[in-house]
Design an enzyme around this catalytic site. Sequence first.
Site, PDB file in Angstrom:
ATOM      1  N   THR A  72      45.238  41.371  42.518  1.00 19.20           N
ATOM      2  CA  THR A  72      45.087  40.273  41.783  1.00 19.20           C
ATOM      3  C   THR A  72      45.425  38.782  42.781  1.00 19.20           C
ATOM      4  O   THR A  72      44.534  38.040  42.694  1.00 19.20           O
ATOM      5  CB  THR A  72      46.164  40.118  40.666  1.00 19.20           C
ATOM      6  N   HIS A 201      48.596  50.380  44.667  1.00 19.62           N
ATOM      7  CA  HIS A 201      48.783  51.230  43.550  1.00 19.62           C
ATOM      8  C   HIS A 201      47.754  52.043  43.001  1.00 19.62           C
ATOM      9  O   HIS A 201      47.977  52.840  42.054  1.00 19.62           O
ATOM     10  CB  HIS A 201      49.655  50.591  42.625  1.00 19.62           C
ATOM     11  N   CYS A 325      43.240  46.083  31.134  1.00 19.57           N
ATOM     12  CA  CYS A 325      43.710  44.962  30.888  1.00 19.57           C
ATOM     13  C   CYS A 325      43.105  44.506  29.300  1.00 19.57           C
ATOM     14  O   CYS A 325      43.488  43.737  29.021  1.00 19.57           O
ATOM     15  CB  CYS A 325      43.187  44.006  31.742  1.00 19.57           C
TER      16      CYS A 325
HETATM   17  C1  LIG Z   1      43.327  47.290  39.583  1.00 19.57           C
HETATM   18  C2  LIG Z   1      42.455  46.080  40.316  1.00 19.57           C
HETATM   19  C3  LIG Z   1      42.651  44.842  40.440  1.00 19.57           C
HETATM   20  C4  LIG Z   1      44.082  44.412  40.380  1.00 19.57           C
HETATM   21  O1  LIG Z   1      44.856  44.718  41.270  1.00 19.57           O
HETATM   22  P1  LIG Z   1      46.589  44.577  41.158  1.00 19.57           P
HETATM   23  O2  LIG Z   1      47.171  45.104  42.331  1.00 19.57           O
HETATM   24  O3  LIG Z   1      46.837  45.243  39.946  1.00 19.57           O
HETATM   25  O4  LIG Z   1      46.896  42.996  40.784  1.00 19.57           O
HETATM   26  C5  LIG Z   1      41.527  44.011  40.953  1.00 19.57           C
HETATM   27  N1  LIG Z   1      40.566  44.574  41.055  1.00 19.57           N
HETATM   28  C6  LIG Z   1      40.034  45.850  40.566  1.00 19.57           C
HETATM   29  C7  LIG Z   1      38.590  46.017  40.726  1.00 19.57           C
HETATM   30  C8  LIG Z   1      41.084  46.557  40.234  1.00 19.57           C
HETATM   31  O5  LIG Z   1      40.694  47.857  39.936  1.00 19.57           O
END
Ligand SMILES: *Cc1c(COP(=O)(O)O)cnc(C)c1O
Length: 388
Positions: A72, A201, A325
Amino acid sequence: MDKIYLDHAATTPVGTEVINAMLPFMSQVYGNTSSLHSFGQEAKTAVERTRDQIAAHINARPEEIVFTGGGTESNNWAIKGVALARKDKGNHIITSTIEHHAVLEVCGFMERQGLDITYLPVDEFGFVDPGDVKKAITDRTILISVMHANNEIGTIEPIAEIGAIAKNHGVYFHTDAVQTFGHCPIDVEKLNVDLLSACAHKLCGPKGAGLLYIRKGTRIEPFLHGGDQERRLRASTLNVPGIIGMGKAAEIALAEIGSESLRLTALRDRLIEGLLSSIEDSRLNGHPARRLAGNANISIAYIEGEAMLLSLDMQGIAASTGSACTSASMEPSHVLSAIGLPHELAHGSLRFSMGRSTTHQEIERVIDVLPSIVNKLRSVSPQYRRRA
Ligand SMILES: *Cc1c(COP(=O)(O)O)cnc(C)c1O
């Protein structure tokens, strides 16, 4: 009964080897990488080794990798940072309707700050048409942001083609590669990208660790102002255990990328075939072949995804409706709407996302269990009774 986790696109368990690699950097090598003493320098050496490794993985130079607090943050930074740095050139950004909220919400925010955003539509499979990108470019365009692979329906976008168009027009190109980093080979030269977001993650690394690749020479404002860390592009004391964990997770993922991708593709295709053949009025979302190896997203008519999700959960099976989300809201997923799925079908959608721990037996169990859940829910569904 062992629980079955099929929500790897939301997050993954941290691998034992990753934890073991991180542990010393919490209690032994705990120095601040900005400190000149040996505690700090030992930590700094480990971080720089990881930077070198990760850069090599994506065919970048070490100085083009900046560590961040996750996907993010990287997406926020790429968009806001370029918008601020290129104010002189223009105020127009091109993106797609199926981006993650971490891109779409940033674009919405920038729109309220006076930027013009073009949201390109996608076809029935979720593909952005590179021809549409070309047509949308104006002399005010400063950035194009299109995701590498979609987190809900798994569609892998024609990034190299879009990147070539961006390059020809002298427009920066950013891709959100959170779903592909460690899952698909990434070469920033072949993809023609200037900025690329990734996080740890989603590949059995720790939460809160990510990176932004910034091609040398790209003009971008820093995201966090403060200390001298990350060549003043991103202040804040480095998350050393997180960075080491991301490096280890990437190393493990890349060592097995070919075999793991084949294994997951076989599991995915078996799951899709098993469910579609035993559940009438069901369909696959996304492209059958150009999709993430571990992603199966299906729509089942006349019933609610939430109801299926809860029934599956009672049987110890964890999946997702749309993206994590939005699972708490009743709006249908923006991605499923964008591929033209009617609201009723979008509401009856399930995403199964497989990962390292997923086994053949687990997939067979889902194929075993879901059809009877569907029958039960349909037996009390007014929509099912009213169907034509
Ligand atoms: C999970 C995800 C994010 C967000 O990443 P975080 O490390 O959880 O902030 C952004 N873009 C995509 C495509 C994702 O799958």
